[in-house]
Scaffold this motif. Sequence first.
Motif, PDB file in Angstrom:
ATOM      1  N   GLU A   8       0.862  -1.192   0.000  1.00 30.75           N
ATOM      2  CA  GLU A   8       0.000   0.000   0.000  1.00 30.75           C
ATOM      3  C   GLU A   8       0.894   1.236   0.000  1.00 30.75           C
ATOM      4  OE1 GLU A   8      -2.525   2.522  -0.210  1.00 30.75           O
ATOM      5  OE2 GLU A   8      -3.710   0.782   0.446  1.00 30.75           O
ATOM      6  N   ASP A   9       0.633   2.166  -0.917  1.00 24.44           N
ATOM      7  CA  ASP A   9       1.495   3.346  -0.993  1.00 24.44           C
ATOM      8  C   ASP A   9       0.990   4.512  -0.138  1.00 24.44           C
ATOM      9  OD1 ASP A   9      -0.625   3.423  -2.826  1.00 24.44           O
ATOM     10  OD2 ASP A   9       0.347   5.007  -3.978  1.00 24.44           O
ATOM     11  N   GLU A  10      -0.256   4.420   0.344  1.00 27.82           N
ATOM     12  CA  GLU A  10      -0.728   5.484   1.233  1.00 27.82           C
ATOM     13  C   GLU A  10      -0.412   5.101   2.670  1.00 27.82           C
ATOM     14  OE1 GLU A  10      -4.843   7.048   0.216  1.00 27.82           O
ATOM     15  OE2 GLU A  10      -4.404   5.728  -1.474  1.00 27.82           O
ATOM     16  N   ASP A  52      -2.983  -3.268  -2.570  1.00 25.09           N
ATOM     17  CA  ASP A  52      -3.623  -2.101  -3.164  1.00 25.09           C
ATOM     18  C   ASP A  52      -3.459  -2.192  -4.677  1.00 25.09           C
ATOM     19  OD1 ASP A  52      -4.832   0.416  -3.369  1.00 25.09           O
ATOM     20  OD2 ASP A  52      -2.890   1.429  -3.337  1.00 25.09           O
ATOM     21  N   MET A  54      -3.646   0.529  -7.129  1.00 24.22           N
ATOM     22  CA  MET A  54      -2.831   1.567  -7.745  1.00 24.22           C
ATOM     23  C   MET A  54      -1.578   1.797  -6.913  1.00 24.22           C
ATOM     24  SD  MET A  54      -4.619   1.964 -10.289  1.00 24.22           S
ATOM     25  CE  MET A  54      -3.903   3.347 -11.184  1.00 24.22           C
ATOM     26  N   LYS A 101     -12.149   0.927  -0.870  1.00 19.62           N
ATOM     27  CA  LYS A 101     -11.804   1.931   0.137  1.00 19.62           C
ATOM     28  C   LYS A 101     -12.854   3.037   0.123  1.00 19.62           C
ATOM     29  CE  LYS A 101      -6.923   1.727  -0.890  1.00 19.62           C
ATOM     30  NZ  LYS A 101      -5.773   2.528  -1.290  1.00 19.62           N
TER      31      LYS A 101
END
Length: 229
Positions: A8-10, A52, A54, A101
């Motif tokens: 997950e990049d967030e 995730d 993206m 999400k």
Amino acid sequence: MSKILIVEDEASIAELEKDYLELSGFDVDIQNNGKNGLEAAMSGEYDLMILDLMLPGVDGFEICKTVREEKNMPIIMVSAKKDDIDKIRGLGLGADDYMTKPFSPSELVARVKAHLARYDRLVGYREAHNEVIEIRGLKIDKTAHRVWVNGEETQFTTKEFDLLTFLAENPNHVFSKEELFREIWNMESIGDIATVTVHIKKIREKVEFDTSNPQYIETIWGVGYRFKI
Ligand code: CA
């Protein structure tokens, strides 16, 4: 304890997921880009992945597809877009579950638990029906291509696995390097038979407690190798 991988990049979402999963007793690692995520997923270290869609670098589609070709772990895919979820379902990439999400972290934890329980039952069933060779501390599952050394799962390359399995299936039989080369590399013995020596060395490093005093694969000087039973 089950190990969970979050790709997950967030950071805020990843940390929230991690906190909830850790509170439920899971061991959790986060990777924040596709490349490292894929690498971690392929390491064989994790029991489940929350992926995730993206991501910078390699995206979730690609990771899911690649991991599914090799690994059996449950994959829960998450995306901010409902459309993307429909798209992934349509592609049949082999994810086990999908979440849009924002979702409630406790819902995620519940799904993680359900998937792990389902996989445990599945793997338990498969293992009970697999062809397994057990010799002292060594357990080779031929069907699943998995090896345990003294209870610890150990990774072998395909050729190492083939060579170890062949020797273990034919214990007390001395094979020359030429014979092993033909058997495993499937070629007439014109290749480099030193390959056999190199592979034996690597296998010993993984299975033997003391490589200078091998308990499984013995060297018969001037002749070849023998699996000791
Ligand atoms: Ca993202």
